[in-house]
Design a protein around this motif. Structure first.
Motif, PDB file in Angstrom:
ATOM      1  N   PHE A   1      -2.155  -5.062  -5.943  1.00  0.00           N
ATOM      2  CA  PHE A   1      -2.209  -6.523  -5.995  1.00  0.00           C
ATOM      3  C   PHE A   1      -0.854  -7.126  -5.631  1.00  0.00           C
ATOM      4  N   VAL A   2      -0.911  -8.240  -4.885  1.00  0.00           N
ATOM      5  CA  VAL A   2       0.301  -8.999  -4.564  1.00  0.00           C
ATOM      6  C   VAL A   2       0.028 -10.481  -4.781  1.00  0.00           C
TER       7      VAL A   2
ATOM      8  N   ALA B   1       0.827  -1.204   0.000  1.00  0.00           N
ATOM      9  CA  ALA B   1       0.000   0.000   0.000  1.00  0.00           C
ATOM     10  C   ALA B   1       0.863   1.257   0.000  1.00  0.00           C
ATOM     11  N   TYR B   2       1.922   1.254   0.810  1.00  0.00           N
ATOM     12  CA  TYR B   2       2.811   2.412   0.874  1.00  0.00           C
ATOM     13  C   TYR B   2       3.491   2.662  -0.472  1.00  0.00           C
TER      14      TYR B   2
ATOM     15  N   ASN C   1       8.401   0.012   8.027  1.00  0.00           N
ATOM     16  CA  ASN C   1       8.943   1.238   8.618  1.00  0.00           C
ATOM     17  C   ASN C   1       9.677   2.077   7.577  1.00  0.00           C
ATOM     18  N   ARG C   2      10.370   1.413   6.674  1.00  0.00           N
ATOM     19  CA  ARG C   2      11.152   2.127   5.668  1.00  0.00           C
ATOM     20  C   ARG C   2      10.264   2.851   4.663  1.00  0.00           C
ATOM     21  N   HIS C   3       9.165   2.237   4.268  1.00  0.00           N
ATOM     22  CA  HIS C   3       8.349   2.784   3.187  1.00  0.00           C
ATOM     23  C   HIS C   3       7.110   3.539   3.680  1.00  0.00           C
ATOM     24  N   ARG C   4       6.875   3.541   4.978  1.00  0.00           N
ATOM     25  CA  ARG C   4       5.708   4.263   5.497  1.00  0.00           C
ATOM     26  C   ARG C   4       5.866   5.765   5.204  1.00  0.00           C
TER      27      ARG C   4
END
Length: 205
Positions: A127-128, A121-122, A150-153
């Protein structure tokens, strides 16, 4: 129809993760169109009437085949010709997987999202791909998944939906290990780091 190539996704896999092309395994897609364009054909919808939240996707063929494939009994799952892809908000993915593969016994296994749903989502992927994994292997990936979240939030809520490339993302080494039902490990992730160093040395030679 021939599949398109997401050059940005490919470059990330080649340069950032040092993964050879035969290990370029799509695990996330911007939307259903991205699946059709870059992954494979949507054979049928398996999420039930009125929903397009779980898709049985068929690939035209495998990206590579070699004797090294036999090093893991699970390696066929990476480039499986038929795959299940689900929307990140879809919760009934286990029944959907059983509808896609009614003859496959997944008792005692969990269905792992190849990319954590929050991370997807971030990054703007809807789709996954999902694959069966043992509970212990999935649990071992918890540290990696939390690190990625945490990295991509984002620092602030995303207002507009991403529309540009990359349209898909290929698995990194830790993703591949989980798909192979291998222990990823927590902390400094020695197993992943050792594998990554081997790949980088091979790419330099």
């Amino acid at each position: 129809m021939a599949l398109l190539i997401d050059d940005i996704a490919k470059d990330i896999a080649l340069t950032r993760w040092a993964l050879p092309e035969c290990l370029h395994v799509p695990i996330a897609a911007l939307d259903e169109d991205a699946i059709r364009n870059y992954v494979g054909a949507v054979e049928r919808v398996v999420s039930g009437p009125g929903l397009r939240s779980a898709l049985l996707v068929t690939l035209a063929g495998r990206y590579c085949s070699s004797s090294s494939d036999q090093r893991s009994t699970n390696v066929g799952i990476l480039h499986a010709r038929r795959q299940v892809w689900v929307h990140i908000a879809y919760k009934a993915y286990r029944p959907a997987y059983k509808r896609a593969f009614p003859g496959e016994n997944i008792d005692g296994l969990i269905l792992s999202h190849a990319m954590n749903r929050d991370t997807a989502a971030y990054k703007g992927f809807d789709f996954v791909r999902i694959t069966p994994a043992s509970g212990v292997a999935n649990l071992s990936s918890a540290f990696t998944q939390q690190w990625a979240k945490n990295r991509h939030r984002p620092e602030s809520p995303v207002v507009t939906r991403r529309a540009g490339p990359p349209f898909i993302q290929y698995a990194d080494l830790s993703d591949l290990m989980l798909m192979l039902d291998m222990m990823v490990g927590g902390g400094v992730m020695d197993a992943v780091n050792e594998g990554q160093q081997l790949l980088q040395r091979k790419a330099q030679n």
